[in-house]
Structure formats: C-alpha cells, structure tokens
Design an enzyme around this catalytic site. Structure first.
Site, PDB file in Angstrom:
ATOM      1  N   ASP A  35       0.854  -1.190   0.000  1.00 29.28           N
ATOM      2  CA  ASP A  35       0.000   0.000   0.000  1.00 29.28           C
ATOM      3  C   ASP A  35       0.892   1.242   0.000  1.00 29.28           C
ATOM      4  O   ASP A  35       1.910   1.292   0.678  1.00 29.28           O
ATOM      5  CB  ASP A  35      -0.910  -0.008   1.236  1.00 29.28           C
ATOM      6  CG  ASP A  35      -2.049   0.979   1.110  1.00 29.28           C
ATOM      7  OD1 ASP A  35      -3.204   0.537   0.989  1.00 29.28           O
ATOM      8  OD2 ASP A  35      -1.790   2.207   1.129  1.00 29.28           O
ATOM      9  N   ILE A  36       0.500   2.246  -0.782  1.00 20.69           N
ATOM     10  CA  ILE A  36       1.300   3.465  -0.913  1.00 20.69           C
ATOM     11  C   ILE A  36       1.310   4.265   0.392  1.00 20.69           C
ATOM     12  O   ILE A  36       2.207   5.081   0.633  1.00 20.69           O
ATOM     13  CB  ILE A  36       0.753   4.333  -2.075  1.00 20.69           C
ATOM     14  CG1 ILE A  36       1.797   5.293  -2.582  1.00 20.69           C
ATOM     15  CG2 ILE A  36      -0.522   5.052  -1.678  1.00 20.69           C
ATOM     16  CD1 ILE A  36       1.413   5.978  -3.893  1.00 20.69           C
ATOM     17  N   ASN A  97     -12.995  -3.409   1.882  1.00 18.92           N
ATOM     18  CA  ASN A  97     -14.050  -2.409   1.906  1.00 18.92           C
ATOM     19  C   ASN A  97     -14.906  -2.572   0.666  1.00 18.92           C
ATOM     20  O   ASN A  97     -14.386  -2.839  -0.427  1.00 18.92           O
ATOM     21  CB  ASN A  97     -13.442  -1.004   1.962  1.00 18.92           C
ATOM     22  CG  ASN A  97     -12.723  -0.744   3.269  1.00 18.92           C
ATOM     23  OD1 ASN A  97     -13.233  -1.089   4.329  1.00 18.92           O
ATOM     24  ND2 ASN A  97     -11.535  -0.169   3.206  1.00 18.92           N
ATOM     25  N   GLU A 105     -12.131   3.349  -1.334  1.00 16.00           N
ATOM     26  CA  GLU A 105     -11.604   4.443  -2.171  1.00 16.00           C
ATOM     27  C   GLU A 105     -11.352   3.986  -3.599  1.00 16.00           C
ATOM     28  O   GLU A 105     -11.517   4.775  -4.535  1.00 16.00           O
ATOM     29  CB  GLU A 105     -10.283   4.969  -1.586  1.00 16.00           C
ATOM     30  CG  GLU A 105     -10.450   5.700  -0.273  1.00 16.00           C
ATOM     31  CD  GLU A 105      -9.106   6.111   0.318  1.00 16.00           C
ATOM     32  OE1 GLU A 105      -8.081   6.051  -0.382  1.00 16.00           O
ATOM     33  OE2 GLU A 105      -9.105   6.477   1.502  1.00 16.00           O
ATOM     34  N   HIS A 110     -10.151  -5.522  -3.561  1.00  9.10           N
ATOM     35  CA  HIS A 110      -8.830  -5.765  -2.975  1.00  9.10           C
ATOM     36  C   HIS A 110      -8.989  -6.119  -1.510  1.00  9.10           C
ATOM     37  O   HIS A 110      -9.942  -5.720  -0.854  1.00  9.10           O
ATOM     38  CB  HIS A 110      -7.912  -4.551  -3.116  1.00  9.10           C
ATOM     39  CG  HIS A 110      -8.502  -3.275  -2.597  1.00  9.10           C
ATOM     40  ND1 HIS A 110      -9.414  -2.535  -3.314  1.00  9.10           N
ATOM     41  CD2 HIS A 110      -8.311  -2.609  -1.425  1.00  9.10           C
ATOM     42  CE1 HIS A 110      -9.760  -1.478  -2.618  1.00  9.10           C
ATOM     43  NE2 HIS A 110      -9.124  -1.489  -1.462  1.00  9.10           N
ATOM     44  N   HIS A 112      -6.791  -5.811   2.045  1.00 11.23           N
ATOM     45  CA  HIS A 112      -5.633  -5.272   2.765  1.00 11.23           C
ATOM     46  C   HIS A 112      -5.140  -6.363   3.705  1.00 11.23           C
ATOM     47  O   HIS A 112      -5.920  -6.890   4.509  1.00 11.23           O
ATOM     48  CB  HIS A 112      -6.019  -4.078   3.638  1.00 11.23           C
ATOM     49  CG  HIS A 112      -6.593  -2.906   2.917  1.00 11.23           C
ATOM     50  ND1 HIS A 112      -5.894  -1.734   2.730  1.00 11.23           N
ATOM     51  CD2 HIS A 112      -7.805  -2.703   2.352  1.00 11.23           C
ATOM     52  CE1 HIS A 112      -6.663  -0.863   2.092  1.00 11.23           C
ATOM     53  NE2 HIS A 112      -7.834  -1.422   1.850  1.00 11.23           N
TER      54      HIS A 112
HETATM   55  P1  AMP Z   1      -9.757   1.233   0.087  1.00  8.67           P
HETATM   56  O1  AMP Z   1     -10.149   2.432   0.926  1.00  8.67           O
HETATM   57  O2  AMP Z   1     -10.059  -0.061   0.771  1.00  8.67           O
HETATM   58  O3  AMP Z   1     -10.338   1.328  -1.310  1.00  8.67           O
HETATM   59  O4  AMP Z   1      -8.180   1.264  -0.016  1.00  8.67           O
HETATM   60  C1  AMP Z   1      -7.468   1.769  -1.105  1.00  8.67           C
HETATM   61  C2  AMP Z   1      -6.000   1.762  -0.742  1.00  8.67           C
HETATM   62  O5  AMP Z   1      -5.248   1.951  -1.932  1.00  8.67           O
HETATM   63  C3  AMP Z   1      -5.583   2.853   0.237  1.00  8.67           C
HETATM   64  O6  AMP Z   1      -5.064   2.234   1.419  1.00  8.67           O
HETATM   65  C4  AMP Z   1      -4.488   3.626  -0.528  1.00  8.67           C
HETATM   66  O7  AMP Z   1      -3.411   4.022   0.304  1.00  8.67           O
HETATM   67  C5  AMP Z   1      -4.052   2.609  -1.580  1.00  8.67           C
HETATM   68  N1  AMP Z   1      -3.482   3.163  -2.804  1.00  8.67           N
HETATM   69  C6  AMP Z   1      -3.956   4.185  -3.563  1.00  8.67           C
HETATM   70  N2  AMP Z   1      -3.164   4.374  -4.635  1.00  8.67           N
HETATM   71  C7  AMP Z   1      -2.174   3.457  -4.569  1.00  8.67           C
HETATM   72  C8  AMP Z   1      -1.049   3.146  -5.373  1.00  8.67           C
HETATM   73  N3  AMP Z   1      -0.773   3.823  -6.508  1.00  8.67           N
HETATM   74  N4  AMP Z   1      -0.236   2.136  -4.985  1.00  8.67           N
HETATM   75  C9  AMP Z   1      -0.487   1.445  -3.852  1.00  8.67           C
HETATM   76  N5  AMP Z   1      -1.541   1.697  -3.049  1.00  8.67           N
HETATM   77  C10 AMP Z   1      -2.374   2.684  -3.397  1.00  8.67           C
END
Ligand code: AMP
Length: 125
Positions: A35-36, A97, A105, A110, A112
C-alpha cells in the site's frame, strides 16, 4: 443488480502498467503490492487481475479458478510476509471495503493484509 466496473481506477491502471508498482507476489489471477500509505509495518494489497468492483462482484461473477487462486494467494502472501501464525508469525488482519459506507476508495476489489505489529480494535469511526 449489474455491477459497473470503472476501468480508470488506480488499480486497473497498475494492472495495465500505466502506473508503477512493485509487486511482491504474482500468480495466474492475482497480484499483490505494498500500500502506498501503509497503516502497519506490513500493509499489502492483494487484488485479482480481473475487473471486479468489490467483494460481492468478485464472489458472484469470478470463475472458481480465479476465486481459489485469489484466496490461496492471500495465505501465501501471509506466509511470505512472515505474519502467518502457521509459519512462525504473530498473525495478521484482512480488510476489504465494499461500497460507500465502508469508505472504499478504489473500486477494484482488494484485500488489505495488515500485520507486523498489533492491529488494535477492529473499527474506527
Ligand atoms: P480502500 O479504501 O479499501 O479502497 O483502499 C485503497 C488503498 O489503496 C488505500 O489504502 C491507498 O493508500 C491505496 N493506494 C492508492 N493508490 C495506490 C497506489 N498507486 N499504490 C499502492 N496503493 C495505493
């Protein structure tokens, strides 16, 4: 209900190689990358390669091969990250989520995988 998949989401762009990522795991139907914005020492995102919006979409429309590959991959990544209790680790948390109330988001299914330290209470408002 028909699920709408937006192929302009960030993970779709990562899968197409339009946004860089450093996969830590790849199989026929699944990839995983850090995760970024890591929330724990270990914070890996596990995603199917196919175009699925959320958990419901994935389990109702992905093939059995994709689903088996995905969930077995999660376990392999837990082993690989050293978090799996079955392999000497101290455990991990899986979060997925799905939809607005969950604060999803990125509209590509996916999971986590969080660990490497205690994860604390299950939810935060
Ligand atoms: P969610 O709220 O479950 O949709 O989580 C989306 C996740 O994607 C968040 O924890 C972000 O930090 C992560 N994220 C967004 N852009 C990137 C990226 N380019 N590379 C890795 N993780 C990302």
């Amino acid at each position: 209900m028909a699920y709408i998949y937006d192929d302009q989401n960030i993970f779709a762009k990562i899968l197409r190689g339009e946004i860089p990522s450093k996969p830590v795991f790849e199989s026929d139907h699944t990839i995983a990358f850090p995760d970024i914005s890591p929330q724990k020492r270990v914070h890996i995102l596990v995603i199917p390669k196919g175009p699925y919006r959320c958990y419901d979409h994935f389990v109702t429309t992905a093939s059995d091969a994709e689903q088996l590959d995905f969930f077995k991959s999660v376990a392999l990544i837990a082993k690989q990250t050293g978090t799996s209790e079955a392999h000497g680790g101290n455990g991990y948390r899986l979060i997925t989520n799905s939809g607005p109330d969950s604060h999803q988001e990125v509209p590509h299914f996916h999971v986590h995988l969080l660990g490497g330290e205690t994860c604390g209470p299950l939810t935060a408002s």
